[in-house]
Motif scaffolding. Sequence first.
Motif, PDB file in Angstrom:
ATOM      1  N   ARG A 131       0.836  -1.194   0.000  1.00 51.04           N
ATOM      2  CA  ARG A 131       0.000   0.000   0.000  1.00 51.04           C
ATOM      3  C   ARG A 131       0.872   1.246   0.000  1.00 51.04           C
ATOM      4  NH1 ARG A 131      -3.900  -2.527   4.604  1.00 51.04           N
ATOM      5  NH2 ARG A 131      -1.833  -3.237   5.263  1.00 51.04           N
ATOM      6  N   HIS A 132       0.320   2.318  -0.557  1.00 47.75           N
ATOM      7  CA  HIS A 132       1.108   3.537  -0.755  1.00 47.75           C
ATOM      8  C   HIS A 132       1.717   4.038   0.553  1.00 47.75           C
ATOM      9  CE1 HIS A 132       2.405   7.231  -2.655  1.00 47.75           C
ATOM     10  NE2 HIS A 132       1.842   7.915  -1.686  1.00 47.75           N
ATOM     11  N   LYS A 133       0.978   3.959   1.650  1.00 54.00           N
ATOM     12  CA  LYS A 133       1.449   4.510   2.926  1.00 54.00           C
ATOM     13  C   LYS A 133       2.691   3.778   3.443  1.00 54.00           C
ATOM     14  CE  LYS A 133      -1.539   1.587   5.811  1.00 54.00           C
ATOM     15  NZ  LYS A 133      -2.505   1.555   6.933  1.00 54.00           N
ATOM     16  N   ASN A 134       2.923   2.547   2.977  1.00 59.35           N
ATOM     17  CA  ASN A 134       4.063   1.757   3.458  1.00 59.35           C
ATOM     18  C   ASN A 134       5.176   1.623   2.426  1.00 59.35           C
ATOM     19  OD1 ASN A 134       2.876   1.071   6.012  1.00 59.35           O
ATOM     20  ND2 ASN A 134       1.552  -0.370   4.945  1.00 59.35           N
ATOM     21  N   SER A 135       5.009   2.220   1.248  1.00 63.97           N
ATOM     22  CA  SER A 135       5.949   1.969   0.151  1.00 63.97           C
ATOM     23  C   SER A 135       7.356   2.494   0.457  1.00 63.97           C
ATOM     24  CB  SER A 135       5.420   2.596  -1.143  1.00 63.97           C
ATOM     25  OG  SER A 135       5.241   3.995  -0.995  1.00 63.97           O
ATOM     26  N   ILE A 136       7.461   3.640   1.147  1.00 64.82           N
ATOM     27  CA  ILE A 136       8.786   4.181   1.468  1.00 64.82           C
ATOM     28  C   ILE A 136       9.507   3.267   2.456  1.00 64.82           C
ATOM     29  CG2 ILE A 136      10.048   6.128   2.432  1.00 64.82           C
ATOM     30  CD1 ILE A 136       8.745   6.647  -0.281  1.00 64.82           C
ATOM     31  N   ASN A 137       8.781   2.765   3.443  1.00 69.07           N
ATOM     32  CA  ASN A 137       9.366   1.852   4.423  1.00 69.07           C
ATOM     33  C   ASN A 137       9.886   0.587   3.749  1.00 69.07           C
ATOM     34  OD1 ASN A 137       8.693  -0.692   6.336  1.00 69.07           O
ATOM     35  ND2 ASN A 137       9.423   1.018   7.586  1.00 69.07           N
ATOM     36  N   VAL A 138       9.107   0.049   2.816  1.00 71.50           N
ATOM     37  CA  VAL A 138       9.504  -1.171   2.108  1.00 71.50           C
ATOM     38  C   VAL A 138      10.740  -0.911   1.247  1.00 71.50           C
ATOM     39  CG1 VAL A 138       8.792  -2.870   0.378  1.00 71.50           C
ATOM     40  CG2 VAL A 138       7.177  -2.138   2.143  1.00 71.50           C
ATOM     41  N   ALA A 139      10.775   0.229   0.566  1.00 73.88           N
ATOM     42  CA  ALA A 139      11.936   0.572  -0.261  1.00 73.88           C
ATOM     43  C   ALA A 139      13.190   0.743   0.600  1.00 73.88           C
ATOM     44  CB  ALA A 139      11.648   1.858  -1.046  1.00 73.88           C
ATOM     45  N   LEU A 140      13.040   1.391   1.754  1.00 74.76           N
ATOM     46  CA  LEU A 140      14.179   1.595   2.649  1.00 74.76           C
ATOM     47  C   LEU A 140      14.718   0.274   3.176  1.00 74.76           C
ATOM     48  CD1 LEU A 140      16.074   3.473   4.137  1.00 74.76           C
ATOM     49  CD2 LEU A 140      14.315   3.821   5.877  1.00 74.76           C
TER      50      LEU A 140
END
Length: 272
Positions: free
Chosen positions: A33-42
């Motif tokens: 989901r969009h809200k978690n995409s930065i965390n997953v990429a990091l």
Amino acid sequence: VKSFVDTLWVIDCAILVFIMQAGFMCMETGLSRHKNSINVALKNAADFGLAVVIFWLFGFGLMFGKSFNGYFGTDLFFFKTSQAEYMTYFVFQAMFVATAATIVSGAVAERMKLWSFLLFAVFMTGAIYPLQGSWSWGGGWLSDAGFIDFAGSGIVHMCGAAAALAGVLLLGPRNGKYGPNGEINPIQGSNMPLATLGMFILWFGWFGFNGGSELKLSNVDEANAVAQVFVNTNMAAAGGLISALLLARVMFGKADLTMALNGALAGLVSIT
């Protein structure tokens, strides 16, 4: 000349396996989901850097050092050599250990905090992966028993999958996955074209993952073996994708992109 050709081949394949990290990042963020995409990429970026450093410090030594009764290596820590072929092999293997850690990253996406995951990644890349790898690729007791793993189906993928399964059993499902009565709420990925691009990058990189595992390309027999690996790898991915499409049609009455993407990956993992 022969050793230089082999070294160049493994270097090229190590670069292809490195590119797979971009594929994992695209696919995992696209399916989150969009809200978690930065965390997953990091997590994908951080676990790669961590894996390489930890593997250099002591993972490579535990896996490929002089074996203690076939269970773990006892030297080659803080790995250093002036031999090109050994340096190349280290880089190639470092890409593999990073892949094992990234498998877990995808499984625990949207349900594990960054620093908790990185703490696990240290343990995964510094102990779990190199120890079980030493039993076979490191010339340990599994190798002595006749066990053969050509390109990491067990050593990389099954190891990563077992760690991922343990993680999701402890963490439970993603928030919102199930309703109050146990009904399944499908979670749509935030960027399906990005996830599809990730699958194709992984498919591309997998030619290096499997082809590089031959480790040689300097005579006709070795070239034929690598070519056969390429054919098998390509057909497995295509077969997995088509099989998943047909299965989705039977199960859901329509084609499903997520099933197709995972079907291709299932074929690639299987053919290793």
